[in-house]
Scaffold this motif. Sequence first.
Motif, PDB file in Angstrom:
ATOM      1  N   VAL A 272       0.862  -1.186   0.000  1.00 18.19           N
ATOM      2  CA  VAL A 272       0.000   0.000   0.000  1.00 18.19           C
ATOM      3  C   VAL A 272       0.897   1.233   0.000  1.00 18.19           C
ATOM      4  N   ARG A 273       0.749   2.057  -1.011  1.00 16.36           N
ATOM      5  CA  ARG A 273       1.545   3.284  -1.122  1.00 16.36           C
ATOM      6  C   ARG A 273       0.596   4.474  -1.152  1.00 16.36           C
ATOM      7  N   MET A 274       0.721   5.364  -0.162  1.00 13.42           N
ATOM      8  CA  MET A 274      -0.136   6.540  -0.069  1.00 13.42           C
ATOM      9  C   MET A 274       0.706   7.762   0.265  1.00 13.42           C
ATOM     10  N   ASP A 275       0.311   8.914  -0.293  1.00  9.18           N
ATOM     11  CA  ASP A 275       1.002  10.163   0.023  1.00  9.18           C
ATOM     12  C   ASP A 275       0.654  10.663   1.421  1.00  9.18           C
ATOM     13  N   GLY A 276      -0.526  10.324   1.899  1.00  7.05           N
ATOM     14  CA  GLY A 276      -0.947  10.739   3.230  1.00  7.05           C
ATOM     15  C   GLY A 276      -1.859   9.698   3.836  1.00  7.05           C
ATOM     16  N   TRP A 277      -1.843   9.576   5.157  1.00 10.15           N
ATOM     17  CA  TRP A 277      -2.614   8.548   5.851  1.00 10.15           C
ATOM     18  C   TRP A 277      -3.775   9.123   6.647  1.00 10.15           C
ATOM     19  N   GLY A 319      -5.379  15.696  21.734  1.00  9.82           N
ATOM     20  CA  GLY A 319      -6.585  15.378  20.992  1.00  9.82           C
ATOM     21  C   GLY A 319      -6.805  16.219  19.758  1.00  9.82           C
ATOM     22  N   ASP A 320      -5.920  17.159  19.444  1.00  6.57           N
ATOM     23  CA  ASP A 320      -6.022  17.947  18.212  1.00  6.57           C
ATOM     24  C   ASP A 320      -5.667  17.011  17.055  1.00  6.57           C
ATOM     25  N   HIS A 321      -6.680  16.510  16.376  1.00  4.41           N
ATOM     26  CA  HIS A 321      -6.430  15.458  15.382  1.00  4.41           C
ATOM     27  C   HIS A 321      -5.589  15.958  14.214  1.00  4.41           C
ATOM     28  N   THR A 322      -5.735  17.209  13.837  1.00  7.50           N
ATOM     29  CA  THR A 322      -4.952  17.739  12.718  1.00  7.50           C
ATOM     30  C   THR A 322      -3.465  17.699  13.046  1.00  7.50           C
ATOM     31  N   ALA A 323      -3.105  18.185  14.226  1.00  7.31           N
ATOM     32  CA  ALA A 323      -1.704  18.172  14.644  1.00  7.31           C
ATOM     33  C   ALA A 323      -1.229  16.750  14.919  1.00  7.31           C
ATOM     34  N   GLY A 324      -2.088  15.948  15.532  1.00 12.44           N
ATOM     35  CA  GLY A 324      -1.714  14.586  15.875  1.00 12.44           C
ATOM     36  C   GLY A 324      -1.470  13.726  14.652  1.00 12.44           C
ATOM     37  N   PHE A 325      -2.362  13.803  13.668  1.00 10.05           N
ATOM     38  CA  PHE A 325      -2.192  13.024  12.440  1.00 10.05           C
ATOM     39  C   PHE A 325      -0.943  13.468  11.679  1.00 10.05           C
ATOM     40  N   ALA A 326      -0.690  14.762  11.640  1.00 10.15           N
ATOM     41  CA  ALA A 326       0.494  15.267  10.938  1.00 10.15           C
ATOM     42  C   ALA A 326       1.776  14.760  11.591  1.00 10.15           C
ATOM     43  N   ALA A 327       1.813  14.770  12.925  1.00  6.58           N
ATOM     44  CA  ALA A 327       2.994  14.286  13.645  1.00  6.58           C
ATOM     45  C   ALA A 327       3.189  12.789  13.420  1.00  6.58           C
ATOM     46  N   TYR A 328       2.105  12.052  13.416  1.00  3.70           N
ATOM     47  CA  TYR A 328       2.140  10.602  13.148  1.00  3.70           C
ATOM     48  C   TYR A 328       2.772  10.310  11.785  1.00  3.70           C
ATOM     49  N   GLU A 329       2.384  11.051  10.776  1.00  2.14           N
ATOM     50  CA  GLU A 329       2.944  10.826   9.436  1.00  2.14           C
ATOM     51  C   GLU A 329       4.417  11.214   9.375  1.00  2.14           C
ATOM     52  N   ARG A 330       4.786  12.293  10.037  1.00  3.94           N
ATOM     53  CA  ARG A 330       6.199  12.692  10.042  1.00  3.94           C
ATOM     54  C   ARG A 330       7.073  11.631  10.709  1.00  3.94           C
ATOM     55  N   GLU A 331       6.607  11.105  11.824  1.00  5.01           N
ATOM     56  CA  GLU A 331       7.428  10.173  12.580  1.00  5.01           C
ATOM     57  C   GLU A 331       7.501   8.797  11.925  1.00  5.01           C
ATOM     58  N   MET A 332       6.473   8.407  11.183  1.00 10.80           N
ATOM     59  CA  MET A 332       6.411   7.057  10.632  1.00 10.80           C
ATOM     60  C   MET A 332       6.931   6.946   9.200  1.00 10.80           C
ATOM     61  N   ARG A 333       6.985   8.031   8.452  1.00  5.54           N
ATOM     62  CA  ARG A 333       7.232   7.950   7.012  1.00  5.54           C
ATOM     63  C   ARG A 333       8.548   7.243   6.682  1.00  5.54           C
ATOM     64  N   GLU A 338      11.621   2.497   4.637  1.00  2.27           N
ATOM     65  CA  GLU A 338      12.743   1.570   4.781  1.00  2.27           C
ATOM     66  C   GLU A 338      12.272   0.121   4.833  1.00  2.27           C
ATOM     67  N   ASN A 339      11.143  -0.124   5.470  1.00  2.00           N
ATOM     68  CA  ASN A 339      10.635  -1.488   5.571  1.00  2.00           C
ATOM     69  C   ASN A 339       9.970  -1.956   4.283  1.00  2.00           C
TER      70      ASN A 339
END
Length: 402
Positions: A272-277, A319-333, A338-339
């Motif tokens: 699965v390849r996506m530009d954003g999650w 609980g700010d989903h906009t900030a939380g989701f953005a941080a999640y994508e930055r940390e996981m990308r 690599e995997n």
Amino acid sequence: MTNILISGGSVAGLTLAYWLREHGFTPTVVERAPRVREGGYKIDIRGAALDVVGRMGLLDEVRRHSTDMRVARFVDARGKQVATMDAEVFGGREGDDVEIMRGDLVRILHGAAGDGVEYLFDDSVTALERTPGGVRVTFESGPPRTFDLVVGADGLHSNVRALAFGEESRFVRDLGHHISIFTVPNHLGLDRTEMMHPAPGRSAGMYGTRRDADARAMFLFSSPPGAGDGRDVTRQKKLLAEVFADQGWDVPRLLDAMWDAPDFYFDSISQVRMDGWSSGRVALVGDAAYGPSPASGQGTSLALVGAYVLAGCLAAAAGDHTAGFAAYEREMRHFVEENQKLAAANIKGMVLGSAAQIRFQMLMLRLMPHLPGKDRMIERVTGPIRRAATAITIRDYRVPSV
């Protein structure tokens, strides 16, 4: 942003439910199956994912359920052994890496999630409607409900991804192979042993772990795009029988058992390849967002780490989903990328294209224990996996009390 619906009750969904509850959210898990899914095949937990399991206090229990596999044996069409390989090297494991049956891990995660998680079994999401205050979710059988956030943890063929992001064909990349796994009687009496019979363009195998009276049959084969697509199980079984119709060893007996297998699994080996999650109040985790394919051996580890990071980022963002989701994508990308790279290299060694390639591979396996450079050869197998599995630093997301 406290009430969060998770679609999917497997590794990613249950891990996310655990950590959301730990951070003070109220998670609800909807699962298509009527109960926690049993069975499944053996999976690996490595690197950063071991850290996540340790932070859940589950590492000792996971190790107690290790498959304890000892050896992989390669046989020809007559069943004659032509090579052997240590099970740890065969699985690309080293050090503290753990191999466990998927059903055992799911059962452990479900127990750890505890009473603070609501479960909606035997149901699924059919529609998502964005509202000013949340997401109104329509279910296949239950009444509609509104949640603050919705997370799709529902696998390669994610229903939430289709509803919120678009058609599957936009995101799923077929790697040109198919895989099938199902339970069979352990007629060979395999004890912590894996048997493999490679042939040009396809490979059949069978393994028995220390904890299971039955065994698992596994089939891999190269395939044109779209082969065996859809959910027609009868068609999938017929295709598998046709592809392996003339293969030797115990393949005919395994195919006979296939027709009555209670847990037949068949799918393309895809990523699965996506530009954003994330999209608004909807996000994806695990295979639904970045499935690396079974060829990578890292799907479970990505699910564990991704769920931990997503819950942590939402907590850190209060609980700010906009900030939380953005941080999640930055940390996981980077970790995801690599995997996912592992799959292309691994699949070449899993399904060989010619008889000459198979003979050469078997020769190298026989010679490897006697070669002075065997450690370097093993490092070529385990090194890339280790580096990918540790390509993220696991942060502590706990929010200090005021």
